[in-house]
Design an enzyme around this catalytic site. Structure first.
Site, PDB file in Angstrom:
ATOM      1  N   HIS A  84      27.609   3.754  23.632  1.00 44.73           N
ATOM      2  CA  HIS A  84      26.659   4.020  24.721  1.00 44.73           C
ATOM      3  C   HIS A  84      25.214   4.066  24.238  1.00 44.73           C
ATOM      4  O   HIS A  84      24.289   3.911  25.028  1.00 44.73           O
ATOM      5  CB  HIS A  84      27.058   5.264  25.534  1.00 44.73           C
ATOM      6  CG  HIS A  84      26.657   6.599  24.992  1.00 44.73           C
ATOM      7  ND1 HIS A  84      27.491   7.393  24.259  1.00 44.73           N
ATOM      8  CD2 HIS A  84      25.518   7.303  25.116  1.00 44.73           C
ATOM      9  CE1 HIS A  84      26.889   8.532  23.956  1.00 44.73           C
ATOM     10  NE2 HIS A  84      25.693   8.495  24.463  1.00 44.73           N
ATOM     11  N   ASP A 221      33.970   5.217  21.659  1.00 46.45           N
ATOM     12  CA  ASP A 221      32.516   5.117  21.835  1.00 46.45           C
ATOM     13  C   ASP A 221      31.790   4.937  20.495  1.00 46.45           C
ATOM     14  O   ASP A 221      31.100   5.832  20.023  1.00 46.45           O
ATOM     15  CB  ASP A 221      32.024   6.380  22.567  1.00 46.45           C
ATOM     16  CG  ASP A 221      30.634   6.195  23.143  1.00 46.45           C
ATOM     17  OD1 ASP A 221      29.973   5.197  22.805  1.00 46.45           O
ATOM     18  OD2 ASP A 221      30.203   7.057  23.931  1.00 46.45           O
ATOM     19  N   SER A 654      24.278  12.189  20.306  1.00 49.46           N
ATOM     20  CA  SER A 654      25.110  10.999  20.454  1.00 49.46           C
ATOM     21  C   SER A 654      25.008  10.187  19.185  1.00 49.46           C
ATOM     22  O   SER A 654      23.895   9.907  18.724  1.00 49.46           O
ATOM     23  CB  SER A 654      24.585  10.126  21.596  1.00 49.46           C
ATOM     24  OG  SER A 654      24.861  10.711  22.809  1.00 49.46           O
TER      25      SER A 654
HETATM   26  N1  GLU Z   1      27.142  12.035  25.988  1.00 51.19           N
HETATM   27  C1  GLU Z   1      25.865  12.621  25.787  1.00 51.19           C
HETATM   28  C2  GLU Z   1      24.800  11.770  26.434  1.00 51.19           C
HETATM   29  O1  GLU Z   1      24.977  10.608  26.595  1.00 51.19           O
HETATM   30  C3  GLU Z   1      25.457  12.737  24.369  1.00 51.19           C
HETATM   31  C4  GLU Z   1      25.966  13.863  23.591  1.00 51.19           C
HETATM   32  C5  GLU Z   1      25.813  15.162  24.301  1.00 51.19           C
HETATM   33  O2  GLU Z   1      24.934  15.299  25.152  1.00 51.19           O
HETATM   34  O3  GLU Z   1      26.606  16.017  23.955  1.00 51.19           O
HETATM   35  O4  GLU Z   1      23.746  12.270  26.790  1.00 51.19           O
END
Ligand code: GLU
Length: 719
Positions: A84, A221, A654
């Site tokens: 991502h 991911d 991330s």
């Molecule tokens: N999945 C989160 C994001 O895309 C990143 C990691 C997190 O916020 O813990 O913002």
């Protein structure tokens, strides 16, 4: 001590250490604190100086900031991050014929690697406290906005002076404690980044928005990219003659991974947390800003999804924008739910009541700190009073691309007339090329019907603003007829006549003088010029607000330290941090336990054949053949896919490497659970859990599914 006493003491010692080992701790620790954390007692098996020491090339040199985080895994600039994180760059490199987003990408040789447009990478080289130098800019008699401007200017001076002393490096002064502590960071800055190995979207984004911010999780991911320098080894823009960057350190990969209960730590660049913010701020977030954004993004996403239905080219164009908005929207939904669940605002308000009592009970404290909490509360009341107007102005700029480009052109023309140090930072010479590139690249996500609808809705909202927040420029536009029909006609006319969608026009525009821009008949330039004073006013208001809050926050931190008898850690601010914890499940609700690993069997179980739960067919074949090689989890008898652990992370983490007790790579962090989205305001070992993709899944996919096993040699993994 008798022998029995010694044995009892040893047992007690073991119990206490045992407890410590299991106890997680809040903390995104600045790297300077690593030597004082006693990580050995927590489970670290290498000297802390291996992670960070000013004297040697420690592990921190393997960690990159790429917007979020990445880490080098080879001496030839190869690094890992999340799918991502690379998503936008993969989308930019894709066409409907060569759709790397859908099908994945693998460069079989260096020459096949493709530029990751818009991506840059930074490596922390050194840091130094510059608080006295920064705060010297504050002088008696300055207005609040002048105070902010003086600090900003001082910071810009330090940054430009540092960059001139270290050509090719990037300098940044980061505010660690608001209004109180400032640290100068120097970074190596790499500008040529290329895609190496990207899994197909059905793996890299498996579960999509349905599973985002959720556990159990089955998303692969991850992505592999490579950083390049000029032939002389110095950072350079893309050129086919460039050579792979050679980092001072890279991570060793441990294909054996971790087990439940194991110690681990993360290094990364967490973006922003608000743990030291007062109740007034949290209430504003909960009651005003987040609900507004959730509603607005929801609308935008619905529009974009509809536009992409049955039209793959449009869907590809809008994919990254939809993803970004949906990610934030769901994060806010999680936060809103969490805030209510733990009654956060009330708790914070009660804590402040106690603090005020403590202050009021002592004449000296009352004199120095008595006004702090009331003044902060007042500043958030003022913010709320103007919030409708502020939110419209903000989303006009972030949600209507034609307007964003026009406003950037108008603003750039005005700002770039000023001496460099007086400009808003994105228009300073050191940032201008990057600002231009960002704007030009953003065009890739432009789709007129979606843009048009957003403008129409925001103008309608502007016309409904209350007396205090009216936007004169919008009122003037619709003075004779402010009906929805008039708005629709105006908007349609703007899109019919504008030239802003043309790249060459936009490119030329971002360099013109104010008079040249004023002479152009484009309707968006006219709209931007009309609204420019409102944006200037907003910028001034924000500077004044910051000027007021800086001093208040600084004094609040001082008195809270006295009251609670402890020092605090600085909130996350996109600087390099360490957090540690253990592989550990949790109970999200009564009667429910979340185990800390998911498996390949779980991926196949979720695979329904419908988006976002499609999986490439070979996965099922490989699983049925139990072709797990050395990547099988010994207890699960399967490939571990994702894992759960109790570290303290936020957006920006991330892509952070998950490191074992020996500092070897065992996973790539990519998310938190829904309950943990509230981390940004309040962390707790009971609900704060982060999520990584297990290195065994990454390596297994590389070897068995993608035929990318040749990368193992480069990473020093035995084949
Ligand atoms: N999945 C989160 C994001 O895309 C990143 C990691 C997190 O916020 O813990 O913002």
């Amino acid at each position: 001590m008798t022998r029995k006493q010694i044995a009892a003491a040893a047992l007690l010692g073991a119990l206490v250490t045992g407890l410590q080992v299991l106890r997680a701790e809040e903390g995104m620790f600045p790297i300077s604190m690593v030597p004082s954390l006693n990580l050995a007692a927590r489970g670290l098996k290498i000297p802390a100086g291996e992670i960070f020491s000013p004297e040697r090339d420690s592990l921190i040199y393997a960690i990159l900031s790429v917007g979020a985080t990445g880490s080098f895994v080879s001496p030839q600039g190869l690094f890992v991050t999340n799918h991502h994180v690379a998503f936008g760059a993969v989308q930019s490199a894709s066409t409907t014929e060569k759709d790397y987003l859908t099908n994945g990408f693998l460069a079989r040789s260096r020459g096949d690697e493709v530029p990751a447009k818009g991506m840059t990478a930074r490596i922390t080289e050194s840091f130094q406290d510059v608080s006295p130098e920064v705060l010297r800019a504050v002088q008696p008699g300055q207005s609040l906005a002048e105070r902010t401007r003086a600090i900003e200017k001082r910071i810009k001076e330090i940054v430009t002076e540092t960059e001139s002393r270290f050509p090719g490096k990037r300098a940044e002064v980061s505010e660690m404690f608001i209004g109180r502590t400032y640290v100068l960071f120097i970074y190596t800055y790499l500008k040529d980044i290329r895609l190496v190995y990207i899994p197909p979207r059905s793996i890299g984004e498996f579960g999509g928005e349905t599973d985002n911010w959720m556990w159990p999780r089955h998303t692969g991911d991850f992505s592999f990219l490579r950083a390049y320098t000029g032939p002389d080894g110095k950072p350079a823009d893309y050129s086919p003659r460039n050579i792979p960057f050679q980092p001072k350190r890279h991570l060793k990969v441990n294909p054996a991974g971790l087990q439940e209960g194991d110690f681990l730590f993360l290094l990364g660049y967490p973006g922003r947390t608000y743990r030291h913010f007062p109740a007034g701020y949290l209430a504003y977030e909960e009651e005003v800003r987040m609900p507004y954004v959730v509603e607005w993004y929801g609308r935008q996403i619905a529009l974009m999804e509809k536009a992409g239905e049955g039209n793959p080219a449009v869907a590809l164009k809008l994919a990254a924008r939809i993803k970004r908005l949906a990610n934030t929207m769901k994060n806010y939904q999680g936060k809103l739910q969490g805030m209510r669940k733990i009654d956060l605002v009330r708790k914070k308000a009660e804590e402040e009541k106690e603090l005020q009592k403590y202050i009021d009970a002592d004449a000296g404290l009352r004199k120095t700190y008595g006004d702090v909490l009331p003044a902060l509360a007042q500043s958030y009341r003022e913010l709320r009073r103007m919030s409708d107007r502020e939110l419209i102005l903000e989303h006009l700029r972030s949600g209507v691309q034609m307007f964003e480009f026009a406003m950037a052109a108008v603003e750039a023309a005005a700002e770039r007339q000023k001496p460099d140090l007086e400009r808003e930072s994105e228009y300073m010479d050191r940032n201008w090329a990057q600002t231009r590139r960002r704007l030009l690249l953003a065009r890739a996500g432009f789709f007129a019907p979606v843009d048009q609808e957003a403008l129409r809705e925001l103008l309608r909202r502007a016309l409904r603003l209350g007396e205090t927040g009216r936007l004169k420029a919008v009122d003037a536009l619709f003075a004779s007829d402010s009906s929805e029909k008039a708005v629709d006609a105006f908007v349609a006319e703007c899109y019919r006549k504008t030239q802003m969608a043309d790249e060459a026009f936009l490119d030329a525009l971002l360099g013109k003088k104010p008079a040249e821009i004023a002479a152009l008949p484009d309707p968006f330039l006219k709209l931007a010029a009309d609204l420019y004073p409102a944006y200037r006013e907003l910028a001034e208001t924000r500077k004044a607000r910051k000027g007021a809050q800086d001093g208040l926050f600084a004094r609040l931190a001082e008195v809270r330290e006295k009251f609670l008898g402890k020092n605090f850690l600085p909130d996350a601010n996109s600087t390099l941090r360490l957090t540690f914890g253990h592989i550990r499940g949790y109970e999200p609700a009564d009667g429910l336990y979340y185990k800390p690993f998911t498996t390949l069997a779980g991926v196949l179980e979720k695979t329904s054949g419908e988006d976002p739960f499609r999986s490439p067919a070979p996965l099922a074949h490989l699983w049925k053949a139990r072709d797990f090689g050395r990547f099988e989890h010994p207890a699960l008898k399967d490939i571990p896919v994702c894992m759960l652990y109790d570290t303290d992370t936020t957006g920006g983490n991330s892509g952070s490497p998950v490191l074992d007790a020996r500092g070897e790579l065992v996973g790539i962090n990519f998310d938190r659970t829904f309950d943990a989205t509230i981390n940004d305001y309040a962390w707790s070992s009971s609900y704060s859990r982060s999520i990584a993709v297990d290195i065994r899944y990454v390596l297994w996919l590389a070897e068995k599914f993608s035929g990318a096993g040749f990368l193992f040699d480069e990473m020093g993994i035995r084949q």
